[in-house]
Write an enzyme that holds these catalytic residues in place. Structure first.
Site, PDB file in Angstrom:
ATOM      1  N   GLU A 179      36.473  41.602  27.306  1.00 34.27           N
ATOM      2  CA  GLU A 179      35.148  40.991  27.530  1.00 34.27           C
ATOM      3  C   GLU A 179      34.999  40.502  28.974  1.00 34.27           C
ATOM      4  OE1 GLU A 179      34.454  38.103  24.379  1.00 34.27           O
ATOM      5  OE2 GLU A 179      33.802  39.692  23.040  1.00 34.27           O
ATOM      6  N   GLU A 377      35.746  45.058  18.230  1.00 34.65           N
ATOM      7  CA  GLU A 377      35.543  43.771  17.555  1.00 34.65           C
ATOM      8  C   GLU A 377      34.168  43.788  16.905  1.00 34.65           C
ATOM      9  OE1 GLU A 377      36.088  40.135  19.808  1.00 34.65           O
ATOM     10  OE2 GLU A 377      37.760  41.011  20.923  1.00 34.65           O
TER      11      GLU A 377
END
Ligand code: P53
Length: 479
Positions: A179, A377
């Site tokens: 991320e 995810e």
């Protein structure tokens, strides 16, 4: 892929975790402290605090986490029972380089991941490995100021090289920085800390610091991709992007443009990773603001040569935005510019639930980059109740995941998206990254531990466990 099956036979069904959120053993086997070892627990209303060192009387939930460090064999066996084809985790950088800048890696740390990956492979589970998932060695923050410093490029590539060489024949799927784009929200202390190890000084220009740090990370990632491919040409090395699509609140032209600018702001990182160049909007922004970012000609070459093989991304929620009259430059600030989307519901933590947004995201990435995608995810953080007989009934989690898998199927079947796999987040309950809570649970496997750290750490199967087992067994046909 088969005519009736949306997912290829090699489709990577599995689950995802990150070292600092489940391993515990924070000072075992020669491991040095990471930034997360000095970050306190918070909750839905209380921010986690980075304390810089371990202070007495504070609760550091990552120190023990769920003690996967000592229990991974039992846990991997449960993943195997669900039929996992892959298991995404990260390597705790400070297990391998305790301070971050040693010349020689810590053998005991390397051995731990040998054992973990061997255990996975023994169950025919493919490890999928993130090199840096919010857990850089604390020493790098104290000595170098984190990713403010160009030296981090070499220290990271040293770490990456050691991992690529050591696990050359055990790991094929890699990601560089988890991320990396969370720091687009640079006014948020947590985002700057976990992505870049930056603790902002009062009055500091956080935006500029972020662009500089992210540049060094992007160069380090590109270098790692090149090094990895040289070590094993079969490696698949991806980036990892937190995808929260930003929708316009209305069809007012300024709102449309605002949402577009917000997307540029959050996703230029993916442009650099995948296309190998900075988009013109970022260069123009640096010019307009007079940011003299340290970017060398060699950096630009590396970015072009080290583009990623696939886009890994997380997807939990979508955002919506509205233009404010005073926002002359259409600058996106997650605190000021997000509005509630009236068409979707939200979790107890305010995360907007939007399965169609996943299909949108898959299409957006495909149109922009034309690369294979990997949903690394996705999931629903919720309060679970363990019944007296030990069972956990979590239909809300199944509903969330089913709705997202349905959209992912449509993206493959109707939109032609090239999708490698799907690894729901926190397949076993673990410490929340954002809040440090244990009770924001994502797992198919329940772990007996509460926010205060009480509990037996015993594992048990939630209802969603059998459901996901069936999803994998039918390759996504029976939802
Ligand atoms: P938690 C923000 C927005 C989207 C994903 O998050 C995020 C975050 C940071 O909190 O993080 C990712 O635990 C991250 C994982 C994290 C997971 O999403 O705050 O990659 O480490 O645990 C879920 O509920």
């Amino acid at each position: 892929r088969g005519l009736t099956m949306p997912f290829s036979n090699g489709f990577l069904w599995g689950g995802a975790v990150a070292a600092h959120q489940l391993e515990g053993g924070w000072d075992c086997g020669g491991k040095g402290p990471s930034i997360m070892d000095v970050t306190t627990a918070g909750d839905v209303n209380t921010r986690r605090r980075f304390t810089g060192e371990v202070l007495p009387g504070e609760n550091y939930p990552n120190h023990e986490a769920i003690d996967f460090y000592h229990r991974f064999r039992e846990d991997i066996a449960l993943m195997a029972e669900m039929g996992f084809k892959c298991f995404r985790t990260s390597i705790a950088w400070s297990r391998i380089f305790p301070e971050g800048d040693e010349l020689v890696p810590n053998e005991e740390g390397l051995k731990f991941y040998d054992e973990l990956f061997d255990e996975c492979l023994a169950h025919d589970i493919e490890p999928v490995v993130t090199l840096s998932h919010f857990e850089m060695p604390l020493g790098l923050v104290n000595k170098y100021g984190g990713w403010r410093n160009r030296k981090l490029i070499d220290l990271f590539t040293r770490f990456a090289t050691v991992c690529f060489e050591r696990y050359r024949d055990k790991v094929t799927y890699w990601m560089t920085f988890n991320e990396i784009n969370n720091q687009a929200d640079y006014n948020n202390d947590f985002a700057l800390l976990v992505d870049s190890g930056i603790v902002a000084e009062p009055g500091e220009n956080r935006e500029k610091a972020m662009y500089q740090a992210a540049h060094y990370e992007l160069v380090a990632s590109a270098k790692a991709v090149m090094i990895g491919h040289a070590i094993n040409p079969n490696f698949q090395i991806g980036c990892m992007i937190a995808m929260c699509p930003v929708y316009p609140a209305t069809c007012k032209p300024e709102d449309i443009l605002m949402a577009h600018k917000a997307m540029e702001h959050r996703y230029y990182y993916a442009d650099v990773h995948a296309l190998g160049t900075y988009p013109p909007n970022i260069i123009a922004l640096w010019d307009r603001k007079g940011y003299d970012i340290d970017v060398t000609a060699e950096d630009l070459m590396l970015l072009q040569e080290g583009t990623v093989d696939y886009i890994g991304f997380s997807y939990y929620m979508s955002f919506a935005t509205q233009w404010r009259e005073e926002n002359a430059h259409f600058e996106f600030d997650e605190t000021a510019d997000l509005v509630k989307n009236p068409f979707v519901k939200a979790s107890d933590w305010g995360w907007q639930i939007d399965p169609v947004g996943l299909r949108y995201a898959l299409n957006w990435f495909t149109d922009r980059y034309g690369l294979p995608l990997f949903i690394v995810e996705n999931g629903f953080g919720a309060y679970d109740k363990k019944e007296a007989d030990g069972s956990v009934h979590d239909p809300y989690r199944v509903d969330y995941l089913r709705a997202h898998i349905e959209q992912m199927k449509l993206a493959v079947e109707e939109d032609g998206v090239d999708l490698m796999g799907y690894t729901p987040w926190g397949c076993i309950d673990l410490v929340s990254a954002g809040t440090g809570e244990m009770e924001k649970r994502y797992g198919f496997i329940y772990v007996d531990k509460d926010n205060q750290g009480n509990g037996t750490l015993e594992r048990s199967r939630k209802d969603s466990f059998a459901w996901y087992q069936k999803v994998i067994a039918t390759n996504g046909e029976d939802l």
